[in-house]
Design a protein around this motif. Structure first.
Motif, PDB file in Angstrom:
ATOM      1  N   PRO A  66       0.834  -1.207   0.000  1.00 35.49           N
ATOM      2  CA  PRO A  66       0.000   0.000   0.000  1.00 35.49           C
ATOM      3  C   PRO A  66       0.864   1.250   0.000  1.00 35.49           C
ATOM      4  O   PRO A  66       1.937   1.283   0.614  1.00 35.49           O
ATOM      5  N   SER A  67       0.402   2.280  -0.694  1.00 35.68           N
ATOM      6  CA  SER A  67       1.144   3.540  -0.747  1.00 35.68           C
ATOM      7  C   SER A  67       1.244   4.155   0.642  1.00 35.68           C
ATOM      8  O   SER A  67       0.245   4.231   1.365  1.00 35.68           O
ATOM      9  N   PRO A  68       2.432   4.604   1.047  1.00 29.48           N
ATOM     10  CA  PRO A  68       2.568   5.249   2.366  1.00 29.48           C
ATOM     11  C   PRO A  68       1.828   6.575   2.444  1.00 29.48           C
ATOM     12  O   PRO A  68       1.599   7.101   3.531  1.00 29.48           O
ATOM     13  N   GLN A  69       1.446   7.136   1.276  1.00 28.78           N
ATOM     14  CA  GLN A  69       0.703   8.398   1.264  1.00 28.78           C
ATOM     15  C   GLN A  69      -0.798   8.193   1.461  1.00 28.78           C
ATOM     16  O   GLN A  69      -1.545   9.156   1.632  1.00 28.78           O
ATOM     17  N   LEU A  70      -1.253   6.931   1.411  1.00 30.12           N
ATOM     18  CA  LEU A  70      -2.678   6.628   1.531  1.00 30.12           C
ATOM     19  C   LEU A  70      -2.930   5.773   2.771  1.00 30.12           C
ATOM     20  O   LEU A  70      -2.048   5.044   3.224  1.00 30.12           O
ATOM     21  N   GLN A  71      -4.140   5.864   3.295  1.00 28.79           N
ATOM     22  CA  GLN A  71      -4.511   5.022   4.423  1.00 28.79           C
ATOM     23  C   GLN A  71      -4.590   3.572   3.968  1.00 28.79           C
ATOM     24  O   GLN A  71      -5.152   3.252   2.927  1.00 28.79           O
ATOM     25  N   ARG A  72      -4.026   2.680   4.764  1.00 27.07           N
ATOM     26  CA  ARG A  72      -3.959   1.272   4.367  1.00 27.07           C
ATOM     27  C   ARG A  72      -5.337   0.605   4.383  1.00 27.07           C
ATOM     28  O   ARG A  72      -6.122   0.833   5.307  1.00 27.07           O
ATOM     29  N   PRO A  73      -5.612  -0.252   3.416  1.00 32.19           N
ATOM     30  CA  PRO A  73      -6.853  -1.033   3.438  1.00 32.19           C
ATOM     31  C   PRO A  73      -6.878  -1.986   4.626  1.00 32.19           C
ATOM     32  O   PRO A  73      -5.826  -2.416   5.121  1.00 32.19           O
ATOM     33  N   THR A  74      -8.072  -2.308   5.073  1.00 29.92           N
ATOM     34  CA  THR A  74      -8.236  -3.189   6.223  1.00 29.92           C
ATOM     35  C   THR A  74      -9.273  -4.261   5.917  1.00 29.92           C
ATOM     36  O   THR A  74     -10.024  -4.178   4.935  1.00 29.92           O
ATOM     37  N   LEU A  75      -9.327  -5.256   6.803  1.00 27.02           N
ATOM     38  CA  LEU A  75     -10.282  -6.346   6.666  1.00 27.02           C
ATOM     39  C   LEU A  75     -10.571  -6.894   8.053  1.00 27.02           C
ATOM     40  O   LEU A  75      -9.637  -7.180   8.813  1.00 27.02           O
ATOM     41  N   SER A  76     -11.857  -7.026   8.410  1.00 21.87           N
ATOM     42  CA  SER A  76     -12.262  -7.559   9.712  1.00 21.87           C
ATOM     43  C   SER A  76     -13.243  -8.699   9.532  1.00 21.87           C
ATOM     44  O   SER A  76     -14.078  -8.675   8.615  1.00 21.87           O
ATOM     45  N   PHE A  77     -13.149  -9.694  10.427  1.00 17.39           N
ATOM     46  CA  PHE A  77     -14.040 -10.854  10.421  1.00 17.39           C
ATOM     47  C   PHE A  77     -14.708 -10.961  11.788  1.00 17.39           C
ATOM     48  O   PHE A  77     -14.036 -10.832  12.815  1.00 17.39           O
ATOM     49  N   ASP A  78     -16.020 -11.216  11.810  1.00 18.88           N
ATOM     50  CA  ASP A  78     -16.702 -11.390  13.095  1.00 18.88           C
ATOM     51  C   ASP A  78     -17.344 -12.763  13.238  1.00 18.88           C
ATOM     52  O   ASP A  78     -18.125 -12.999  14.155  1.00 18.88           O
ATOM     53  N   GLY A  79     -17.010 -13.696  12.354  1.00 18.36           N
ATOM     54  CA  GLY A  79     -17.579 -15.033  12.406  1.00 18.36           C
ATOM     55  C   GLY A  79     -18.688 -15.241  11.403  1.00 18.36           C
ATOM     56  O   GLY A  79     -18.997 -16.381  11.043  1.00 18.36           O
ATOM     57  N   GLN A  80     -19.316 -14.154  10.922  1.00 14.87           N
ATOM     58  CA  GLN A  80     -20.384 -14.248   9.937  1.00 14.87           C
ATOM     59  C   GLN A  80     -20.182 -13.289   8.766  1.00 14.87           C
ATOM     60  O   GLN A  80     -20.455 -13.630   7.629  1.00 14.87           O
ATOM     61  N   ARG A  81     -19.710 -12.077   9.095  1.00 14.41           N
ATOM     62  CA  ARG A  81     -19.541 -11.071   8.062  1.00 14.41           C
ATOM     63  C   ARG A  81     -18.121 -10.532   8.047  1.00 14.41           C
ATOM     64  O   ARG A  81     -17.445 -10.504   9.076  1.00 14.41           O
ATOM     65  N   ALA A  86     -11.562   0.041   2.111  1.00 16.77           N
ATOM     66  CA  ALA A  86     -10.960  -0.373   0.845  1.00 16.77           C
ATOM     67  C   ALA A  86      -9.933   0.617   0.306  1.00 16.77           C
ATOM     68  O   ALA A  86      -9.272   0.323  -0.688  1.00 16.77           O
ATOM     69  N   GLY A  87      -9.806   1.774   0.923  1.00 18.75           N
ATOM     70  CA  GLY A  87      -8.886   2.785   0.428  1.00 18.75           C
ATOM     71  C   GLY A  87      -9.537   4.146   0.341  1.00 18.75           C
ATOM     72  O   GLY A  87      -8.880   5.178   0.438  1.00 18.75           O
ATOM     73  N   CYS A  88     -10.857   4.139   0.153  1.00 18.17           N
ATOM     74  CA  CYS A  88     -11.668   5.361   0.167  1.00 18.17           C
ATOM     75  C   CYS A  88     -13.049   5.040   0.713  1.00 18.17           C
ATOM     76  O   CYS A  88     -13.570   5.746   1.549  1.00 18.17           O
ATOM     77  N   ASN A  89     -13.617   3.952   0.234  1.00 17.06           N
ATOM     78  CA  ASN A  89     -14.933   3.502   0.686  1.00 17.06           C
ATOM     79  C   ASN A  89     -14.811   2.345   1.666  1.00 17.06           C
ATOM     80  O   ASN A  89     -13.801   1.642   1.696  1.00 17.06           O
ATOM     81  N   THR A  90     -15.868   2.144   2.459  1.00 13.80           N
ATOM     82  CA  THR A  90     -15.954   0.964   3.306  1.00 13.80           C
ATOM     83  C   THR A  90     -16.754  -0.102   2.580  1.00 13.80           C
ATOM     84  O   THR A  90     -17.501   0.181   1.637  1.00 13.80           O
ATOM     85  N   PHE A  91     -16.606  -1.345   3.018  1.00 16.55           N
ATOM     86  CA  PHE A  91     -17.294  -2.454   2.359  1.00 16.55           C
ATOM     87  C   PHE A  91     -17.705  -3.482   3.395  1.00 16.55           C
ATOM     88  O   PHE A  91     -17.231  -3.479   4.541  1.00 16.55           O
ATOM     89  N   GLY A  92     -18.594  -4.387   3.006  1.00 19.64           N
ATOM     90  CA  GLY A  92     -19.009  -5.470   3.884  1.00 19.64           C
ATOM     91  C   GLY A  92     -19.680  -6.566   3.081  1.00 19.64           C
ATOM     92  O   GLY A  92     -20.140  -6.341   1.957  1.00 19.64           O
ATOM     93  N   GLY A  93     -19.710  -7.752   3.645  1.00 20.73           N
ATOM     94  CA  GLY A  93     -20.356  -8.879   2.978  1.00 20.73           C
ATOM     95  C   GLY A  93     -20.149 -10.151   3.776  1.00 20.73           C
ATOM     96  O   GLY A  93     -19.417 -10.170   4.772  1.00 20.73           O
ATOM     97  N   SER A  94     -20.798 -11.211   3.368  1.00 20.70           N
ATOM     98  CA  SER A  94     -20.688 -12.495   4.054  1.00 20.70           C
ATOM     99  C   SER A  94     -19.425 -13.231   3.608  1.00 20.70           C
ATOM    100  O   SER A  94     -18.795 -12.869   2.607  1.00 20.70           O
ATOM    101  N   TYR A  95     -19.069 -14.252   4.366  1.00 14.18           N
ATOM    102  CA  TYR A  95     -17.931 -15.086   3.979  1.00 14.18           C
ATOM    103  C   TYR A  95     -18.078 -16.468   4.602  1.00 14.18           C
ATOM    104  O   TYR A  95     -18.833 -16.670   5.558  1.00 14.18           O
ATOM    105  N   VAL A  96     -17.349 -17.427   4.058  1.00 14.06           N
ATOM    106  CA  VAL A  96     -17.268 -18.777   4.606  1.00 14.06           C
ATOM    107  C   VAL A  96     -15.795 -19.133   4.713  1.00 14.06           C
ATOM    108  O   VAL A  96     -15.041 -18.988   3.749  1.00 14.06           O
TER     109      VAL A  96
END
Length: 278
Positions: A66-81, A86-96
């Motif tokens: 990731p560019s040091p001039q930009l905020q780093r992307p992140t990813l969180s898991f809570d057991g279901q979602r 993402a770099g500018c916008n937030t996102f969410g969705g299901s996973y397995v």
């Protein structure tokens, strides 16, 4: 004589019975069955859980970071979602996630307009995430490295956020959890005239409250020291008077979050400071 003998035998019998009763009372009692002492389950280290920050990636055989001039992307898991920044916008969705297999459902993002550099990095990140099919975790809880394999040869590498006060779900309570009441809005805005306090409650990835005009509830994304909504927000539709400090617009865009004791400060993109007390 006979009477004396009988009384003597009776005394001996009484003494024997007394000794036997005393012996039985002192003897341990063994019950049938098996006793299993209670245990505290260790955190499940076989699936990703909690918050992670992107540190590097491989895309079409090219390794980058990731560019040091930009905020780093992140990813969180809570057991279901899953959710994240993402770099500018937030996102969410299901996973397995199971036995090193990981697949995301439809990842939904917010629709903020972004500068060109952020948009390019965001598109790349989301494209790699959507192609993820496998994962590996290494390191102890609190200092894990998470590698997501995308497509045939690409990958994303993350570091766990537990050690830096991020949201975590492996038995570690986040310092951001609690009910926060707005005590000082940024310059140019004022507290709501409503009798209810402007406040929100954060529990892991669940956030709800009264934003000064409306009640709301949503999933929260809290990683890399930034708080924002993740995914759709359930909110009432009362119009806010001008210059009222309303939390929903702030958390939709996201703000830097700093906790010191029982004080939380949210810093908006324009530098405005929203001070809360717990």
């Amino acid at each position: 004589m006979t009477s004396l003998l009988l009384r003597g035998r009776a005394g001996l019998l009484l003494l024997a019975l007394t000794l036997a009763a005393s012996s039985l009372a002192a003897a341990p009692v063994t019950l049938s069955g098996t006793f299993t002492p209670p245990t505290t389950a260790a955190p499940d280290n076989s699936v990703p859980i909690g918050g992670y920050t992107l540190v590097s990636f491989t895309d079409n055989g090219q390794t980058g970071a990731p560019s040091p001039q930009l905020q780093r992307p992140t990813l969180s898991f809570d057991g279901q979602r899953a959710s994240g920044f993402a770099g500018c916008n937030t996102f969410g969705g299901s996973y397995v996630a199971r036995q090193q297999v990981l697949r995301f459902g439809g990842l939904v993002t917010t629709r903020m307009a972004c500068p060109a550099a952020q948009s390019t990095a965001e598109r790349q990140y989301l494209r790699l995430l959507r192609g993820v099919n496998r994962f590996e975790i290494s390191g102890p809880p609190g200092n894990q490295t998470l590698t997501l394999f995308s497509g045939k040869a690409d990958q994303l590498t993350f570091m766990q956020n537990v050690g830096s006060g991020e949201v975590a779900f492996s038995g570690i309570r986040s310092p951001y959890d609690g009910t926060w009441t707005l005590v000082r809005p940024p310059s140019g805005l004022q507290l709501s005239a409503d009798a209810r306090p402007t406040q929100f409650t954060l529990r892991g990835t669940d956030i709800s409250g009264f934003d000064g005009c409306n009640t709301f509830s949503a999933r929260a994304n809290l990683s890399s020291g930034r708080l924002s909504f993740a995914g759709p927000v359930n909110v009432t539709k009362v119009p806010c008077p001008p210059q009222t400090a309303s939390l929903t617009p702030l958390l939709t865009v996201g703000a830097e979050a700093r906790v010191q004791g029982n004080t939380l400060t949210l810093i908006s993109a324009d530098g405005g400071q929203w001070v809360f007390s717990r």
